[in-house]
Design a protein around this motif. Structure first.
Motif, PDB file in Angstrom:
ATOM      1  N   LYS A  47       0.815  -1.232   0.000  1.00  0.00           N
ATOM      2  CA  LYS A  47       0.000   0.000   0.000  1.00  0.00           C
ATOM      3  C   LYS A  47       0.846   1.279   0.000  1.00  0.00           C
ATOM      4  CE  LYS A  47      -3.444   0.447   2.842  1.00  0.00           C
ATOM      5  NZ  LYS A  47      -4.056   0.346   4.171  1.00  0.00           N
ATOM      6  N   VAL A  48       2.162   1.106   0.077  1.00  0.00           N
ATOM      7  CA  VAL A  48       3.038   2.285   0.168  1.00  0.00           C
ATOM      8  C   VAL A  48       3.259   2.881  -1.219  1.00  0.00           C
ATOM      9  CG1 VAL A  48       5.323   3.113   0.918  1.00  0.00           C
ATOM     10  CG2 VAL A  48       4.227   1.205   2.104  1.00  0.00           C
ATOM     11  N   LYS A  49       3.359   4.201  -1.255  1.00  0.00           N
ATOM     12  CA  LYS A  49       3.701   4.863  -2.513  1.00  0.00           C
ATOM     13  C   LYS A  49       5.132   5.378  -2.417  1.00  0.00           C
ATOM     14  CE  LYS A  49      -1.058   6.171  -3.415  1.00  0.00           C
ATOM     15  NZ  LYS A  49      -1.301   4.935  -4.127  1.00  0.00           N
ATOM     16  N   LEU A  50       5.781   5.467  -3.585  1.00  0.00           N
ATOM     17  CA  LEU A  50       7.174   5.907  -3.604  1.00  0.00           C
ATOM     18  C   LEU A  50       7.272   7.337  -4.108  1.00  0.00           C
ATOM     19  CD1 LEU A  50       9.524   3.152  -5.088  1.00  0.00           C
ATOM     20  CD2 LEU A  50       9.333   3.943  -2.725  1.00  0.00           C
ATOM     21  N   ALA A  51       8.168   8.090  -3.493  1.00  0.00           N
ATOM     22  CA  ALA A  51       8.449   9.455  -3.976  1.00  0.00           C
ATOM     23  C   ALA A  51       9.934   9.575  -4.259  1.00  0.00           C
ATOM     24  CB  ALA A  51       8.045  10.481  -2.926  1.00  0.00           C
ATOM     25  N   SER A  52      10.256  10.383  -5.247  1.00  0.00           N
ATOM     26  CA  SER A  52      11.672  10.689  -5.470  1.00  0.00           C
ATOM     27  C   SER A  52      11.998  11.956  -4.685  1.00  0.00           C
ATOM     28  CB  SER A  52      11.948  10.916  -6.954  1.00  0.00           C
ATOM     29  OG  SER A  52      11.380  12.145  -7.361  1.00  0.00           O
ATOM     30  N   GLN A  53      13.258  12.091  -4.347  1.00  0.00           N
ATOM     31  CA  GLN A  53      13.730  13.342  -3.743  1.00  0.00           C
ATOM     32  C   GLN A  53      14.255  14.192  -4.896  1.00  0.00           C
ATOM     33  OE1 GLN A  53      16.558  12.675  -0.565  1.00  0.00           O
ATOM     34  NE2 GLN A  53      15.518  10.815   0.078  1.00  0.00           N
ATOM     35  N   GLY A  54      13.366  14.962  -5.494  1.00  0.00           N
ATOM     36  CA  GLY A  54      13.726  15.812  -6.624  1.00  0.00           C
ATOM     37  C   GLY A  54      13.729  15.049  -7.933  1.00  0.00           C
ATOM     38  N   GLY A  55      14.571  15.508  -8.847  1.00  0.00           N
ATOM     39  CA  GLY A  55      14.587  14.964 -10.212  1.00  0.00           C
ATOM     40  C   GLY A  55      14.573  16.140 -11.165  1.00  0.00           C
ATOM     41  N   VAL A  56      15.352  16.049 -12.240  1.00  0.00           N
ATOM     42  CA  VAL A  56      15.379  17.174 -13.182  1.00  0.00           C
ATOM     43  C   VAL A  56      14.366  16.950 -14.304  1.00  0.00           C
ATOM     44  CG1 VAL A  56      17.765  17.850 -12.671  1.00  0.00           C
ATOM     45  CG2 VAL A  56      17.308  16.247 -14.538  1.00  0.00           C
ATOM     46  N   ILE A  57      14.034  18.027 -14.990  1.00  0.00           N
ATOM     47  CA  ILE A  57      13.023  17.940 -16.041  1.00  0.00           C
ATOM     48  C   ILE A  57      13.612  17.266 -17.287  1.00  0.00           C
ATOM     49  CG2 ILE A  57      11.790  19.951 -15.175  1.00  0.00           C
ATOM     50  CD1 ILE A  57      12.906  21.482 -17.621  1.00  0.00           C
ATOM     51  N   GLY A  58      12.722  16.841 -18.148  1.00  0.00           N
ATOM     52  CA  GLY A  58      13.157  16.155 -19.363  1.00  0.00           C
ATOM     53  C   GLY A  58      13.274  14.664 -19.094  1.00  0.00           C
ATOM     54  N   ASP A  59      13.711  13.952 -20.113  1.00  0.00           N
ATOM     55  CA  ASP A  59      13.795  12.494 -19.980  1.00  0.00           C
ATOM     56  C   ASP A  59      15.236  12.038 -19.832  1.00  0.00           C
ATOM     57  OD1 ASP A  59      11.135  12.669 -20.314  1.00  0.00           O
ATOM     58  OD2 ASP A  59      11.060  11.825 -22.329  1.00  0.00           O
ATOM     59  N   THR A  60      16.042  12.341 -20.884  1.00  0.00           N
ATOM     60  CA  THR A  60      17.458  11.965 -20.885  1.00  0.00           C
ATOM     61  C   THR A  60      18.237  13.170 -21.398  1.00  0.00           C
ATOM     62  OG1 THR A  60      17.254  11.166 -23.151  1.00  0.00           O
ATOM     63  CG2 THR A  60      17.009   9.510 -21.418  1.00  0.00           C
ATOM     64  N   GLY A  61      19.548  13.123 -21.306  1.00  0.00           N
ATOM     65  CA  GLY A  61      20.311  14.235 -21.861  1.00  0.00           C
ATOM     66  C   GLY A  61      21.674  14.391 -21.221  1.00  0.00           C
ATOM     67  N   ALA A  62      22.379  15.435 -21.661  1.00  0.00           N
ATOM     68  CA  ALA A  62      23.737  15.685 -21.185  1.00  0.00           C
ATOM     69  C   ALA A  62      23.678  16.447 -19.864  1.00  0.00           C
ATOM     70  CB  ALA A  62      24.501  16.483 -22.239  1.00  0.00           C
ATOM     71  N   GLN A  63      23.381  15.751 -18.787  1.00  0.00           N
ATOM     72  CA  GLN A  63      23.282  16.400 -17.478  1.00  0.00           C
ATOM     73  C   GLN A  63      23.995  15.518 -16.456  1.00  0.00           C
ATOM     74  OE1 GLN A  63      20.448  19.061 -16.327  1.00  0.00           O
ATOM     75  NE2 GLN A  63      18.825  18.271 -17.618  1.00  0.00           N
ATOM     76  N   THR A  64      25.308  15.660 -16.422  1.00  0.00           N
ATOM     77  CA  THR A  64      26.132  14.804 -15.569  1.00  0.00           C
ATOM     78  C   THR A  64      25.684  14.882 -14.105  1.00  0.00           C
ATOM     79  OG1 THR A  64      27.961  15.223 -17.052  1.00  0.00           O
ATOM     80  CG2 THR A  64      28.525  14.310 -14.891  1.00  0.00           C
TER      81      THR A  64
END
Ligand code: PEP
Length: 248
Positions: A58-75
């Motif tokens: 019954k638990v839901k998962l949350a992320s702590q943040g996350g950047v926009i977009g799907d994939t990309g050059a964001q080291t």
């Protein structure tokens, strides 16, 4: 306000190993299974996949943040699309610890929008640094909400959760927790800000949480008298006994 409450566990950068994370999640899952409240766990992103594989119950998962977009050059970054793929239905955004490391209001606004398009519920954290006597703290909270939500369609606002987290009440350096009166006052004020932006009817659909030094002793007071729909819990969410008492 609903009788079914939302309890978010923000594990921050804890625990040290995936094995400990899985063990802690197992306990939370079993507690949540017997409880009517909505329990949302935000582990470090590194552990999301292992936890999802255990089955969430019954638990839901949350992320702590996350950047926009799907994939990309964001080291060094992880996108909201990626966390969604590994099972996160929610994302904690604009947390004061992220803002302190440089996340801007503009980025928070973009993250909120990206979450909505990806069907991930943003848990938007707002809160003042200090509580001075001149009520400037109300302006600080209002401006964080306006900057994060301006331009959002009325029909989507019900998909946002707002967590009021006064910075002076958070973490081990907290001065103190908010009083129930301070919490209630801010919950009413946030509703008013939302009503001015989206109308009274829509604003009533937004869940408001309180976060800041919540523990097993004060949780029920905030839930019963603080005018909020739930809690965002940091330190006390890492101790399964304390967290169990809170969600019960
Ligand atoms: C937080 O940082 O989101 C938080 C609520 O922390 P704590 O409960 O430890 O004060």
């Amino acid at each position: 306000m609903t009788s079914k409450k939302i309890i978010v566990a923000n594990w921050k950068m804890n625990p040290l190993t995936g094995k400990e994370a899985v063990a802690l999640f197992k306990k939370v899952k079993s507690l949540a299974g017997k409880n009517k409240n909505t329990v949302i766990v935000a582990p470090p992103m590194l552990y999301l996949e292992a936890i999802k594989r255990m089955g969430l119950g019954k638990v839901k998962l949350a992320s702590q943040g996350g950047v926009i977009g799907d994939t990309g050059a964001q080291t060094g970054m992880v996108s909201l699309a990626m966390v969604k793929k590994v099972g996160a239905s929610h994302a904690i955004l604009g947390h004061s610890e992220m803002r302190a490391r440089g996340t801007t209001d503009q980025e928070v606004a973009e993250q909120v929008k990206d979450c909505i398009t990806k069907n991930v519920t943003p848990i938007l954290c707002v809160g003042e640094k200090e509580r001075e006597g001149d009520m400037w703290y109300l302006h600080a909270v209002k401006s964080q909400i306006e900057l994060a939500l301006t331009g959002m369609q009325k029909a989507k606002i019900a998909n946002v959760i707002i967590a009021y987290e006064p910075i002076w009440a958070i973490g081990k350096n907290a001065k103190r927790e908010a009083t129930v009166k301070e919490c209630e006052e801010m919950a009413i004020y946030i509703k008013k800000v939302l009503a001015d932006m989206f109308g009274h009817k829509e604003s009533k659909k937004v869940s408001i949480l309180y976060g800041g030094s919540v523990d097993e002793k004060n949780a029920h007071v905030f839930l019963e008298q603080g005018g909020v729909d739930g809690l965002l819990v940091g330190r006390a969410s890492l101790n399964s006994k304390q967290f169990s008492a809170i969600i019960n």
